[in-house]
Write a protein that holds these residues in place. Structure first.
Motif, short mmCIF file in Angstrom:
data_model
loop_
_atom_site.label_atom_id
_atom_site.label_comp_id
_atom_site.label_asym_id
_atom_site.label_seq_id
_atom_site.Cartn_x
_atom_site.Cartn_y
_atom_site.Cartn_z
N GLU A 146 45.03 37.55 39.72
CA GLU A 146 46.29 38.20 40.03
C GLU A 146 47.02 38.60 38.75
O GLU A 146 47.70 39.63 38.68
CB GLU A 146 47.17 37.25 40.85
N LYS A 147 46.81 37.81 37.68
CA LYS A 147 47.42 38.11 36.39
C LYS A 147 46.84 39.41 35.81
O LYS A 147 47.58 40.23 35.25
CB LYS A 147 47.18 36.95 35.42
N ASP A 148 45.52 39.59 35.95
CA ASP A 148 44.87 40.82 35.47
C ASP A 148 45.47 42.05 36.15
O ASP A 148 45.76 43.07 35.51
CB ASP A 148 43.36 40.78 35.75
N SER B 142 48.44 42.26 37.62
CA SER B 142 49.84 42.42 37.22
C SER B 142 49.96 43.13 35.87
O SER B 142 50.80 44.01 35.68
CB SER B 142 50.53 41.06 37.14
N GLU B 143 49.08 42.74 34.92
CA GLU B 143 49.09 43.37 33.60
C GLU B 143 48.71 44.85 33.69
O GLU B 143 49.32 45.70 33.02
CB GLU B 143 48.13 42.64 32.66
#
Length: 445
Positions: free
Chosen positions: A25-27, A29-30
């Motif tokens: 999910e971080k990938d 978001s970035e």
């Protein structure tokens, strides 16, 4: 290139995503943060960007995407879908009257290219089998009537005018009656613009609308004005009620903010886009194809349509036969150059080829002037020289160079390149023959 900056940034962002085997999910978001910045830098409306990023993120962080075998590609597909949706989902066509004539009123501010667009639209409608009439309703701008007459003459479409002493309403009504009597099935009314939106302009346009009851009101806006174009579209729609937008100068708009914002803000579809200065450079707007081009996937359908519109099928078969028989001449080459030029600037054609619009061909410099030099050199040759370049000796090369305004070196280079091209064509022909016979093709080195 259209959307040049935005396309490059988005393609770089998604290239990084696709290089990862698994996404978190971080990938996502970035990546969405980068997408947001790229869209804002492209002058896309802030609210549109915010809503777009939210929709993409909601779909992209689902388990179906993150746990799939190709999560990066899935995210790109979602972005492609949402970009298409943002620009209107599908092509929006003109609604023609069940009983002709169809009355189309073109409105917009001064400088957007309204009068020229009238001619471009008339030319496009002619190709579709329509019989358009242009009505000169701009009585204020100096030489506006003359400009429309010139444009009409260039596309071979009649122009109705009553000079600049009558009211725009009387001119529009008389033009419709004249066109109906002459058998014109589409009436295009060129209206007056202003440097900015004011009550007088809107009052006059509302009066023309009330008295002519047009089937379509199309707003012409300059895409290169970015957010101003979006604001103009919103104001015209609120005051007049438009049916669609024509974006001009999209070929010169490297940011693309207007194209990505107009549909969402004004809630009216983009129906056509101006892609050049020629009167044939008006195209129907396809949201799905434009989204595909932005993401570096090309636009093969538009490329095929351009080729079909500009290439003669019978001549193509003759050319293939000449290539196979090694009879390809400079005359054939010149004809191919002409047909290629009719398709539009090479940079636009490359933009339609999948992968060609991105970083792969970023450093490829397409010099349109070089094509003009090549054309001049071939046209300076005699018919005999074009058909048999081997007879072009030193004195002939000097004459051709002077005639074309180039140099002997350029003439030499073109002849050498032409001979190399013929050899390459022979190799491909030999490969094809060997393939059909089931034999092996041996490389010549």
């Amino acid at each position: 290139m259209v959307f040049e900056g935005l396309a490059e940034k988005l393609q770089n962002t998604f290239k990084k995503l696709k290089s990862k085997g698994k996404l978190t999910e971080k990938d996502v978001s970035e990546a969405m943060r980068e997408v947001k910045l790229a869209l804002l830098e492209a002058d896309v409306n802030f609210k549109v960007v915010k809503d777009f990023v939210r929709k993409v993120k909601e779909r992209a962080v689902g388990s179906d995407v993150l746990e799939s075998l190709t999560p990066g590609q899935q995210v790109v597909k979602i972005v492609n879908d949402e970009l298409t949706d943002l620009m209107g989902k599908t092509e929006s066509k003109i609604t023609f009257a069940s009983k002709p004539p169809t009355v189309i009123m073109l409105v917009g501010l001064q400088g957007a290219g309204k009068t020229t667009t009238c001619g471009k639209l008339a030319s496009l409608l002619k190709k579709q089998g329509k019989k358009p009439l242009l009505v000169a309703g701009d009585i204020y701008r100096p030489a506006a009537i003359k400009q429309l007459q010139v444009v009409g003459g260039q596309v071979d479409v009649p122009v109705f005018t009553m000079g600049d002493k009558q009211s725009p309403v009387d001119i529009a009504k008389a033009g419709i009656e004249f066109g109906d009597n002459q058998g014109n099935d589409v009436i295009l009314i060129d209206t007056a613009g202003r440097l900015h939106i004011d009550e007088e302009l809107m009052g006059e346009l509302q009066n023309v609308k009330r008295n002519t009851k047009p089937h379509e009101i199309l707003l012409v806006v300059d895409s290169m004005t970015g957010q101003d174009a979006v604001n103009v579209a919103q104001h015209f729609n609120d005051s007049l009620g438009i049916d669609g937008v024509i974006l001009t100068k999209l070929d010169g708009d490297t940011r693309g903010g207007a194209a990505l914002s107009v549909r969402s803000v004004a809630q009216k579809p983009i129906k056509f886009v101006g892609m050049g200065e020629k009167l044939t450079d008006l195209e129907p707007f396809h949201p799905d194809r434009m989204a595909s081009r932005i993401l570096g996937m090309g636009d093969v359908l538009s490329l095929i349509e351009k080729a079909q519109a500009n290439y003669d099928a019978e001549k193509a078969r003759e050319l293939e036969s000449k290539i196979r028989k090694q009879q390809f001449t400079f005359e054939d080459f010149l004809e191919q150059l002409e047909q290629m030029k009719n398709m539009g600037p090479i940079s636009q054609i490359l933009d339609m080829i999948p992968g060609a619009g991105g970083k792969q061909l970023k450093n490829l410099q397409v010099d349109e002037k070089e094509l003009i030099h090549i054309e001049a050199i071939i046209q300076s040759m005699t018919k005999e020289e074009r058909q048999n370049p081997s007879i072009i000796n030193g004195s002939r090369r000097k004459r051709i160079a002077i005639g074309s305004g180039t140099s002997v070196q350029k003439v030499n280079r073109l002849i050498k390149q032409f001979e190399q091209t013929k050899k390459m064509m022979k190799q491909f022909t030999d490969m094809d023959k060997m393939g059909k016979k089931g034999g092996k093709f041996k490389l010549p080195f």
